[in-house]
Scaffold this motif. Sequence first.
Motif, PDB file in Angstrom:
ATOM      1  N   UNK A  33      55.392  45.377  38.980  1.00  0.00           N
ATOM      2  CA  UNK A  33      55.978  46.450  38.267  1.00  0.00           C
ATOM      3  C   UNK A  33      54.820  47.373  37.490  1.00  0.00           C
ATOM      4  N   UNK A  34      53.676  47.299  37.709  1.00  0.00           N
ATOM      5  CA  UNK A  34      52.567  47.765  37.085  1.00  0.00           C
ATOM      6  C   UNK A  34      51.703  47.349  35.914  1.00  0.00           C
ATOM      7  N   UNK A  35      52.369  45.922  35.368  1.00  0.00           N
ATOM      8  CA  UNK A  35      51.513  45.350  34.262  1.00  0.00           C
ATOM      9  C   UNK A  35      50.357  44.657  34.764  1.00  0.00           C
ATOM     10  N   UNK A  36      50.611  44.012  35.808  1.00  0.00           N
ATOM     11  CA  UNK A  36      49.186  43.196  36.459  1.00  0.00           C
ATOM     12  C   UNK A  36      49.323  43.570  38.082  1.00  0.00           C
ATOM     13  N   UNK A  37      48.126  43.289  38.703  1.00  0.00           N
ATOM     14  CA  UNK A  37      48.191  43.545  40.127  1.00  0.00           C
ATOM     15  C   UNK A  37      49.346  43.114  41.228  1.00  0.00           C
ATOM     16  N   UNK A  38      49.374  43.670  42.038  1.00  0.00           N
ATOM     17  CA  UNK A  38      50.323  43.246  43.110  1.00  0.00           C
ATOM     18  C   UNK A  38      49.768  42.401  43.819  1.00  0.00           C
ATOM     19  N   UNK A  39      50.172  40.990  43.814  1.00  0.00           N
ATOM     20  CA  UNK A  39      49.453  40.008  44.793  1.00  0.00           C
ATOM     21  C   UNK A  39      49.680  40.023  46.054  1.00  0.00           C
ATOM     22  N   UNK A  82      48.969  25.664  45.527  1.00  0.00           N
ATOM     23  CA  UNK A  82      50.407  25.641  45.930  1.00  0.00           C
ATOM     24  C   UNK A  82      50.985  27.341  45.744  1.00  0.00           C
ATOM     25  N   UNK A  83      50.476  27.746  44.516  1.00  0.00           N
ATOM     26  CA  UNK A  83      50.774  29.129  44.203  1.00  0.00           C
ATOM     27  C   UNK A  83      50.399  30.325  45.425  1.00  0.00           C
ATOM     28  N   UNK A  84      49.020  29.679  45.575  1.00  0.00           N
ATOM     29  CA  UNK A  84      48.228  30.637  46.629  1.00  0.00           C
ATOM     30  C   UNK A  84      49.145  30.666  48.068  1.00  0.00           C
ATOM     31  N   UNK A  85      49.371  29.263  48.126  1.00  0.00           N
ATOM     32  CA  UNK A  85      50.199  29.264  49.551  1.00  0.00           C
ATOM     33  C   UNK A  85      51.360  30.053  49.527  1.00  0.00           C
ATOM     34  N   UNK A  86      52.097  30.089  48.457  1.00  0.00           N
ATOM     35  CA  UNK A  86      53.260  31.008  48.264  1.00  0.00           C
ATOM     36  C   UNK A  86      52.989  32.594  48.520  1.00  0.00           C
ATOM     37  N   UNK A  87      51.940  32.807  47.762  1.00  0.00           N
ATOM     38  CA  UNK A  87      51.415  34.333  47.793  1.00  0.00           C
ATOM     39  C   UNK A  87      51.026  34.756  49.288  1.00  0.00           C
ATOM     40  N   UNK A  88      50.662  33.791  50.167  1.00  0.00           N
ATOM     41  CA  UNK A  88      50.292  33.976  51.606  1.00  0.00           C
ATOM     42  C   UNK A  88      51.304  34.451  52.190  1.00  0.00           C
ATOM     43  N   UNK A  89      52.641  33.963  51.957  1.00  0.00           N
ATOM     44  CA  UNK A  89      53.847  34.510  52.500  1.00  0.00           C
ATOM     45  C   UNK A  89      54.366  35.868  52.149  1.00  0.00           C
ATOM     46  N   UNK A  90      53.594  36.421  51.315  1.00  0.00           N
ATOM     47  CA  UNK A  90      54.175  37.547  50.450  1.00  0.00           C
ATOM     48  C   UNK A  90      53.268  38.649  51.021  1.00  0.00           C
ATOM     49  N   UNK A  91      52.001  38.287  51.760  1.00  0.00           N
ATOM     50  CA  UNK A  91      50.936  39.331  52.131  1.00  0.00           C
ATOM     51  C   UNK A  91      51.464  40.487  52.835  1.00  0.00           C
ATOM     52  N   UNK A  92      50.938  41.543  52.600  1.00  0.00           N
ATOM     53  CA  UNK A  92      51.150  43.031  53.252  1.00  0.00           C
ATOM     54  C   UNK A  92      49.842  43.659  53.180  1.00  0.00           C
ATOM     55  N   UNK A  93      49.616  44.420  54.308  1.00  0.00           N
ATOM     56  CA  UNK A  93      48.465  45.278  54.419  1.00  0.00           C
ATOM     57  C   UNK A  93      48.856  46.872  53.874  1.00  0.00           C
ATOM     58  N   UNK A  94      49.963  46.964  53.580  1.00  0.00           N
ATOM     59  CA  UNK A  94      50.517  48.562  53.405  1.00  0.00           C
ATOM     60  C   UNK A  94      49.607  48.912  52.121  1.00  0.00           C
TER      61      UNK A  94
END
Length: 94
Positions: A33-39, A82-94
């Motif tokens: 939401x703007x506080x920290x980078x969009x992962x 494990x957190x990184x594995x979760x983040x990989x499922x949210x990856x987007x190139x947009x």
Amino acid sequence: TNPYSGNARAIEIGTSAYNQNCARCHGLEAISGGIAPDLRYLELGASGDQWYMERYRNGSSHDGKVYMPPFGEVLGQKAGWAIRAFLETKYTEE
């Protein structure tokens, strides 16, 4: 390189760990939401893993201000992957 990449159980654990420790700054579902980078935009693969673990372990501070606390000693390496594995499922190139 993330040893838990694509591992369903690790993603489940990573989701919980992310929601408890990261979402307050990085947003639900890793949508900032703007506080920290969009992962969702973290680079995938070895170079992205390296950058992620460096930041996860050591945090981020500039000019004496802490922007992200270090989580390496608090949560440990397995939780970080494990957190990184979760983040990989949210990856987007947009």
